[in-house]
Scaffold this motif. Structure first.
Motif, short mmCIF file in Angstrom:
data_model
loop_
_atom_site.label_atom_id
_atom_site.label_comp_id
_atom_site.label_asym_id
_atom_site.label_seq_id
_atom_site.Cartn_x
_atom_site.Cartn_y
_atom_site.Cartn_z
N ALA A 52 30.57 61.94 56.74
CA ALA A 52 29.76 61.13 55.81
C ALA A 52 28.78 61.97 55.01
CB ALA A 52 29.03 60.04 56.58
N LEU A 53 29.29 63.00 54.38
CA LEU A 53 28.41 63.95 53.69
C LEU A 53 27.62 63.31 52.55
CD1 LEU A 53 30.70 67.12 53.45
CD2 LEU A 53 28.99 66.55 55.19
N SER A 54 28.17 62.25 51.95
CA SER A 54 27.50 61.61 50.82
C SER A 54 27.03 60.20 51.17
CB SER A 54 28.44 61.56 49.61
OG SER A 54 28.76 62.86 49.16
N ALA A 55 26.70 59.97 52.43
CA ALA A 55 26.27 58.63 52.84
C ALA A 55 25.00 58.20 52.13
CB ALA A 55 26.05 58.59 54.35
N ASP A 56 24.16 59.15 51.71
CA ASP A 56 22.95 58.77 51.00
C ASP A 56 23.26 58.06 49.69
OD1 ASP A 56 24.01 61.17 50.12
OD2 ASP A 56 22.09 62.10 49.71
N ARG A 57 24.41 58.37 49.09
CA ARG A 57 24.81 57.67 47.86
C ARG A 57 25.10 56.20 48.15
NH1 ARG A 57 25.10 54.83 44.54
NH2 ARG A 57 26.45 54.71 42.69
N ILE A 58 25.74 55.91 49.27
CA ILE A 58 26.00 54.51 49.64
C ILE A 58 24.68 53.83 49.97
CG2 ILE A 58 27.30 53.00 51.19
CD1 ILE A 58 29.08 55.48 51.81
N ALA A 59 23.80 54.54 50.67
CA ALA A 59 22.52 53.97 51.06
C ALA A 59 21.68 53.58 49.85
CB ALA A 59 21.76 54.95 51.95
N GLU A 60 21.85 54.29 48.74
CA GLU A 60 21.13 53.94 47.52
C GLU A 60 21.51 52.56 47.01
OE1 GLU A 60 22.09 56.91 44.68
OE2 GLU A 60 20.88 58.49 45.61
N ALA A 61 22.73 52.12 47.33
CA ALA A 61 23.25 50.86 46.78
C ALA A 61 23.00 49.67 47.69
CB ALA A 61 24.75 51.00 46.52
N CYS A 62 22.49 49.89 48.91
CA CYS A 62 22.35 48.78 49.86
C CYS A 62 20.99 48.83 50.53
CB CYS A 62 23.48 48.82 50.90
SG CYS A 62 23.48 50.26 51.99
N GLY A 63 20.73 47.81 51.35
CA GLY A 63 19.45 47.77 52.05
C GLY A 63 19.44 48.59 53.32
N ARG A 64 20.56 48.60 54.03
CA ARG A 64 20.67 49.36 55.29
C ARG A 64 22.12 49.77 55.47
NH1 ARG A 64 17.85 50.85 59.52
NH2 ARG A 64 18.62 50.73 61.67
N LEU A 65 22.33 51.01 55.88
CA LEU A 65 23.66 51.57 56.09
C LEU A 65 23.79 52.00 57.55
CD1 LEU A 65 26.43 52.60 55.10
CD2 LEU A 65 25.28 54.75 54.48
N LEU A 66 24.80 51.46 58.23
CA LEU A 66 25.09 51.82 59.61
C LEU A 66 26.33 52.71 59.61
CD1 LEU A 66 24.69 48.28 61.23
CD2 LEU A 66 22.93 50.02 60.83
N LEU A 67 26.19 53.91 60.14
CA LEU A 67 27.29 54.87 60.23
C LEU A 67 27.81 54.87 61.66
CD1 LEU A 67 25.76 57.86 58.24
CD2 LEU A 67 27.36 56.13 57.39
N CYS A 68 29.05 54.47 61.84
CA CYS A 68 29.65 54.42 63.18
C CYS A 68 30.70 55.52 63.30
CB CYS A 68 30.28 53.05 63.43
SG CYS A 68 31.14 52.96 65.03
N GLU A 69 30.56 56.35 64.33
CA GLU A 69 31.49 57.47 64.53
C GLU A 69 31.75 57.64 66.02
OE1 GLU A 69 33.98 60.33 64.61
OE2 GLU A 69 33.45 59.36 62.71
N ALA A 70 33.03 57.83 66.38
CA ALA A 70 33.40 57.96 67.79
C ALA A 70 33.04 59.31 68.36
CB ALA A 70 34.90 57.70 67.95
N SER A 71 33.01 60.34 67.54
CA SER A 71 32.77 61.71 68.02
C SER A 71 31.30 61.93 68.36
CB SER A 71 33.21 62.72 66.96
OG SER A 71 32.63 63.98 67.19
N PRO A 72 30.97 62.23 69.61
CA PRO A 72 29.57 62.52 69.94
C PRO A 72 29.01 63.69 69.13
CG PRO A 72 30.85 62.15 71.94
CD PRO A 72 31.83 62.23 70.81
N ARG A 73 29.83 64.70 68.91
CA ARG A 73 29.37 65.86 68.13
C ARG A 73 29.01 65.45 66.71
NH1 ARG A 73 31.75 69.96 64.91
NH2 ARG A 73 33.74 68.87 65.01
N GLN A 74 29.85 64.62 66.11
CA GLN A 74 29.58 64.17 64.74
C GLN A 74 28.36 63.25 64.69
OE1 GLN A 74 30.76 65.45 62.24
NE2 GLN A 74 32.84 66.14 62.62
#
Length: 239
Positions: A52-74
């Motif tokens: 999710a390298l550009s998740a901040d771009r999505i966050a600009e368009a919404c009120g809250r962004l939840l990032l779900c990832e199975a990898s503990p390292r990620q």
């Protein structure tokens, strides 16, 4: 030996041929996802978000962004990357089942279905359906149809690389992938594939009003994307 897709994605992988490939992949997806956000106050779940390298771009368009990832390292890397961003939170897959009913406006699950068993996908559909508001929307993208082979995937990557100016790296990257354990994992663990009618039936059985989208998210238009909306009827009971 890698025993599962979750274990595979919890380490460095040969999927991206170089840094530019990874950056352009995530930047393009973020623009497409931002365009899907229904309004500025929307709560959005990106399930299977990867780096999710550009998740901040999505966050600009919404009120809250939840990032779900199975990898503990990620997840650890995501939490560090966005620690100063109040509009972004990082979740494990099991956290999605605990989200309040009717708390999400949009769920995007891109390039996820192929790494889940049918039962795992059905469980996700139930969780997403419960957590989405009436009128909320699920985008299930990058679904692999039964007839799509590795050659078509490679051709789509090369076309993307040509447009984004990393063609030489893509050619070398494909060669490295041939020598990596990814091909063996695809044979041993398999990828879940769905025809259009089968996926629509699955989405409708989970209580969604569903249709195929005209275009997939991302560069590979041999794969499919579906939009699944929540109506006003209650979700079907778990069998």
């Amino acid at each position: 030996m890698v025993a599962s897709w979750r274990e595979f994605w919890d380490r460095d992988t040969p999927i991206y041929v170089n840094a530019r490939h990874k950056v352009r992949h995530y930047a393009g997806l973020a623009e497409e996802m931002a365009a899907l956000v229904p309004h500025r106050d929307a709560v959005v779940l990106d399930h299977g978000c990867g780096e999710a390298l550009s998740a901040d771009r999505i966050a600009e368009a919404c009120g809250r962004l939840l990032l779900c990832e199975a990898s503990p390292r990620q997840r650890k890397a995501l939490a560090a990357r966005f620690s100063d961003h109040p509009g972004i939170a990082v979740l494990a897959p099991e956290d999605v089942a605990t989200l309040p009913p009717g708390s999400l406006d949009l769920v995007v699950a891109n390039s996820l279905a192929q790494y889940l068993t049918g039962a795992e996908l059905d469980a996700c559909l139930r969780d997403w359906r419960r957590a989405l508001k009436p009128g909320g929307c699920l985008i299930l993208a990058d679904v692999i149809p039964p007839e799509l082979g590795a050659v078509a995937d490679a051709a789509a990557l090369l076309a993307f690389a040509r447009r984004e100016n990393f063609l030489a790296a893509a050619v070398l990257g494909l060669a490295r992938t041939l020598l990596s354990d990814y091909r063996g994992l695809r044979r041993r663990l398999g990828l879940s594939r769905y025809g259009e009618a089968a996926m629509l039936a699955r989405l409708r059985a989970a209580g969604f009003e569903a249709e195929r989208m005209p275009r997939n998210l991302g560069h590979n238009q041999g794969r499919m994307a579906f939009v699944a909306r929540v109506g006003t009827a209650p979700p079907p009971k778990r069998p």
